[in-house]
Design an enzyme around this catalytic site. Structure first.
Site, PDB file in Angstrom:
ATOM      1  CG  HIS A 185       0.254  15.257   2.091  1.00 63.07           C
ATOM      2  ND1 HIS A 185      -0.568  15.551   1.142  1.00 63.07           N
ATOM      3  CD2 HIS A 185      -0.336  14.225   2.872  1.00 63.07           C
ATOM      4  CE1 HIS A 185      -1.500  14.929   1.236  1.00 63.07           C
ATOM      5  NE2 HIS A 185      -1.289  13.758   1.911  1.00 63.07           N
ATOM      6  CG  HIS A 203      -0.735   7.168  -1.099  1.00 61.92           C
ATOM      7  ND1 HIS A 203      -2.180   7.461  -1.873  1.00 61.92           N
ATOM      8  CD2 HIS A 203      -0.916   6.492   0.115  1.00 61.92           C
ATOM      9  CE1 HIS A 203      -2.824   6.697  -0.808  1.00 61.92           C
ATOM     10  NE2 HIS A 203      -2.496   6.350   0.086  1.00 61.92           N
ATOM     11  CG  LEU A 204       5.120   5.621  -5.855  1.00 61.55           C
ATOM     12  CD1 LEU A 204       5.302   4.591  -6.945  1.00 61.55           C
ATOM     13  CD2 LEU A 204       6.508   5.731  -4.938  1.00 61.55           C
ATOM     14  CG  HIS A 222      -4.979   2.400   5.731  1.00 60.89           C
ATOM     15  ND1 HIS A 222      -6.472   2.333   6.050  1.00 60.89           N
ATOM     16  CD2 HIS A 222      -5.002   3.166   4.398  1.00 60.89           C
ATOM     17  CE1 HIS A 222      -7.086   2.917   4.963  1.00 60.89           C
ATOM     18  NE2 HIS A 222      -6.185   3.523   4.190  1.00 60.89           N
ATOM     19  CE  LYS A 226      -7.714   2.307  -0.837  1.00 57.63           C
ATOM     20  NZ  LYS A 226      -6.460   3.274  -0.366  1.00 57.63           N
ATOM     21  CG  ASN A 253      -4.794   8.750  -3.207  1.00 57.08           C
ATOM     22  OD1 ASN A 253      -3.968   8.235  -3.669  1.00 57.08           O
ATOM     23  ND2 ASN A 253      -4.897   9.341  -2.297  1.00 57.08           N
ATOM     24  CG  LEU A 313      -7.617  10.915   7.581  1.00 53.48           C
ATOM     25  CD1 LEU A 313      -8.521  11.484   6.535  1.00 53.48           C
ATOM     26  CD2 LEU A 313      -8.622  10.706   8.823  1.00 53.48           C
ATOM     27  CG  HIS A 315      -1.847   1.143   1.387  1.00 53.48           C
ATOM     28  ND1 HIS A 315      -3.160   0.925   1.333  1.00 53.48           N
ATOM     29  CD2 HIS A 315      -1.393   2.615   1.264  1.00 53.48           C
ATOM     30  CE1 HIS A 315      -3.566   2.123   1.353  1.00 53.48           C
ATOM     31  NE2 HIS A 315      -3.047   3.114   1.089  1.00 53.48           N
ATOM     32  CG  ASP A 324      -1.653   4.899   3.842  1.00 58.45           C
ATOM     33  OD1 ASP A 324      -1.778   5.202   2.655  1.00 58.45           O
ATOM     34  OD2 ASP A 324      -2.454   5.107   4.739  1.00 58.45           O
ATOM     35  CG  HIS A 375     -10.161   5.040   3.086  1.00 57.54           C
ATOM     36  ND1 HIS A 375      -8.644   5.412   3.303  1.00 57.54           N
ATOM     37  CD2 HIS A 375     -10.746   5.422   4.126  1.00 57.54           C
ATOM     38  CE1 HIS A 375      -8.793   6.079   4.182  1.00 57.54           C
ATOM     39  NE2 HIS A 375      -9.871   6.349   5.026  1.00 57.54           N
TER      40      HIS A 375
END
Ligand code: DOR
Ligand code: ZN
Length: 342
Positions: free
Chosen positions: A250, A15-16, A174, A99, A41, A218, A13, A246, A136
């Site tokens: 940011h 995020h790239l 998660h 997802k 996302n 989250l 899991h 996860d 999620h």
């Protein structure tokens, strides 16, 4: 134990992001992991096999020279996803899962599903072609307390979904509560990923000496009893529980803000963080299967053949790493770690 050599792990899991952000964070993941399930996302999200193919090409182009890494792609489920797109996804071979984000639940979830029952035709197709559904698992109902949203999702949405589609293979992503652990243990065709932050911290860290935005993700961190249940599940040797960081980068100015973004950045030192969590309960011997065997088993892929080594060394997590318009603050920035991947 001073040194730990294990089969190279995968991150189930991740995020790239895209563009400059992708180029900044991908080397960290590539250093540790052979493969990762890539979250869809983006803005706009990865909704079709064509979107996923193009994003996959951008990821492959960003891999540092001479390094090996395989991005395992996902599609972002919307109210309008068609069963035909699921068939195309299965045929593509590189889309490994779909997802589900409830609309409005988290970062870039505006295109998410407004009512899970709207997707039943898609779930039917997924069950038929054996395409895993990644959840999620939080309700978005503003009347439900922030800390109860995962439990409410399981009761209101996941249990009925599993009754309608008992053979659909599901990953509850998660997980953050003992309720999620209990449910995963009790149901068939369900697995769960666990992040390093949910194994290492409870919700107190969010308010330690002031508000700490870099621990905000989250689903949000929960009480200590839940952290202990997750640690027990992760170190139990049960193949239903496997690694998914996860890691969700940011920029600092997006986190340190009057309305800060959700997401912890752990790709820099994920295996070191997990090693610390496992060692805290004397379970380093369980780390390899959690990180390197149970995920491939669920996704019906071979395990990796290379190895990685972690050594017991004290080092300080950098205050920030280069990112985009502002820097990226890793989880536990400025603090000492006890393991290091060499
Ligand atoms: O903390 C989170 N960050 N949770 C999510 O579900 C999304 C993620 C992100 O994309 O930043
Ligand atoms: Zn995520």
């Amino acid at each position: 134990m001073e040194e730990l050599t294990i089969t190279r792990p995968d991150d189930w899991h991740l995020h790239l992001r895209d563009g400059a952000a992708l180029k900044a964070v991908l080397p960290h993941t590539v250093r540790q992991f052979a493969r990762a399930i890539i979250m869809p996302n983006l803005k706009p999200p990865i909704r079709s096999v064509a979107d996923a193919a193009a994003y996959r090409d951008r990821i492959l182009a960003a891999i540092p020279a001479g390094k090996q890494f395989e991005p395992l792609m996902t599609l972002y489920l919307t109210d309008n996803t068609s069963p035909e797109e699921i068939i195309r996804a299965k045929e593509s071979q590189f889309v490994k899962a779909v997802k589900y984000y409830p609309a409005g639940a988290t970062t870039n979830s505006d295109f998410g599903v407004t009512d899970i029952r709207k997707c039943d035709r898609v779930f039917e197709a997924m069950q038929q072609v054996d395409m895993p559904l990644l959840l999620h698992g939080e309700v978005t109902d503003p009347d439900v307390d922030m800390f109860d949203r995962e439990k409410a999702f399981i009761e209101r949405h996941l249990m009925p979904l599993k009754q309608r589609f008992p053979n659909l293979r599901v990953v509850l992503e998660h997980v953050t509560t003992s309720d999620a652990v209990q449910y995963a243990l009790s149901a068939n065709n369900i697995a769960a990923t666990i992040t390093p932050q949910h194994l290492l911290f409870n919700r107190n860290i969010l308010f330690q000496g002031g508000i700490r935005p870099h621990f905000y993700c989250l689903p949000i961190l929960k009480r200590e009893e839940h952290r202990l249940a997750l640690l027990q599940a992760a170190t139990s040797g049960n193949p239903k529980f496997f690694l998914g960081t996860d890691s969700a980068p940011h920029p600092r100015n997006g986190k340190e803000s009057s309305c800060g973004c959700a997401g912890c950045y752990s790709a820099l030192h994920a295996m070191e963080l997990y090693a610390e969590a496992f060692e805290s309960v004397d379970a380093l011997d369980k780390l390899e299967a959690f990180a390197s065997f149970y995920g491939p088993d669920f996704y019906q892929l071979p395990c990796n053949t290379e190895q990685i080594t972690l050594t017991r060394t004290t080092w300080r997590v950098p205050d920030e790493v280069p990112f985009t318009e502002s820097g990226l603050v890793p989880l536990r920035a400025g603090q000492e770690m006890t393991w290091q991947m060499v």
